[in-house]
Design a protein around this motif. Structure first.
Motif, PDB file in Angstrom:
ATOM      1  N   THR A   1      -3.676   2.413   7.442  1.00  0.00           N
ATOM      2  CA  THR A   1      -3.332   1.618   6.262  1.00  0.00           C
ATOM      3  C   THR A   1      -4.149   0.333   6.157  1.00  0.00           C
ATOM      4  O   THR A   1      -4.207  -0.264   5.089  1.00  0.00           O
TER       5      THR A   1
ATOM      6  N   ILE B   1      -0.047   5.421   1.074  1.00  0.00           N
ATOM      7  CA  ILE B   1      -0.602   5.849   2.361  1.00  0.00           C
ATOM      8  C   ILE B   1       0.501   6.371   3.279  1.00  0.00           C
ATOM      9  O   ILE B   1       0.304   7.348   4.000  1.00  0.00           O
ATOM     10  N   SER B   2       1.670   5.755   3.246  1.00  0.00           N
ATOM     11  CA  SER B   2       2.785   6.247   4.052  1.00  0.00           C
ATOM     12  C   SER B   2       3.213   7.644   3.622  1.00  0.00           C
ATOM     13  O   SER B   2       3.500   8.493   4.468  1.00  0.00           O
TER      14      SER B   2
ATOM     15  N   LYS C   1      -5.648  -1.186   2.416  1.00  0.00           N
ATOM     16  CA  LYS C   1      -4.915  -2.374   1.961  1.00  0.00           C
ATOM     17  C   LYS C   1      -5.847  -3.567   1.793  1.00  0.00           C
ATOM     18  O   LYS C   1      -5.763  -4.286   0.795  1.00  0.00           O
TER      19      LYS C   1
ATOM     20  N   GLN D   1       0.593   9.999   4.881  1.00  0.00           N
ATOM     21  CA  GLN D   1       0.746  10.231   6.321  1.00  0.00           C
ATOM     22  C   GLN D   1       1.911  11.177   6.611  1.00  0.00           C
ATOM     23  O   GLN D   1       1.837  12.008   7.511  1.00  0.00           O
TER      24      GLN D   1
ATOM     25  N   GLY E   1       0.387   0.637   0.453  1.00  0.00           N
ATOM     26  CA  GLY E   1       1.083   0.987   1.686  1.00  0.00           C
ATOM     27  C   GLY E   1       2.032   2.154   1.499  1.00  0.00           C
ATOM     28  O   GLY E   1       2.125   3.047   2.358  1.00  0.00           O
TER      29      GLY E   1
END
Length: 89
Positions: free
Chosen positions: A50, A35-36, A54, A39, A32
């Motif tokens: 996500t 991916i954050s 995940k 982004q 997470g």
């Protein structure tokens, strides 16, 4: 069965829950976070992005750590069932 024994069993069960769920939660946290960051860098603000990574990472982690998790749970339950007559009586 004394209250100290009940507290020991509950403490051991809680520790088992933490120990067995830690690998899955840590992998989910790391995926997470990655991916954050992705982004943020790419300015993609898709909320569902996500979800698939995940799920896949948790599934792979469960395949890798599943035997270890099951072994811990079976060992704990076997110890509980061994002492069952002492707990009831």
């Amino acid at each position: 069965m004394s209250s100290a024994e009940v507290i020991d069993i509950a403490r051991e069960a809680l520790w088992l829950i933490i120990k067995c769920s830690a690998p899955l939660l840590l992998v989910s946290l790391v995926v997470g976070l990655v991916i954050s960051i992705f982004q943020t860098v790419t300015s993609i603000q898709e909320q569902t992005l996500t979800f698939v990574p995940k799920i896949l990472s948790i599934f792979i982690t469960l395949i890798i750590c599943g035997g270890w998790i099951m072994d811990n749970i079976v060992t704990f339950m076997a110890r509980l069932f061994e002492k069952f007559s002492a707990y009831v009586g």
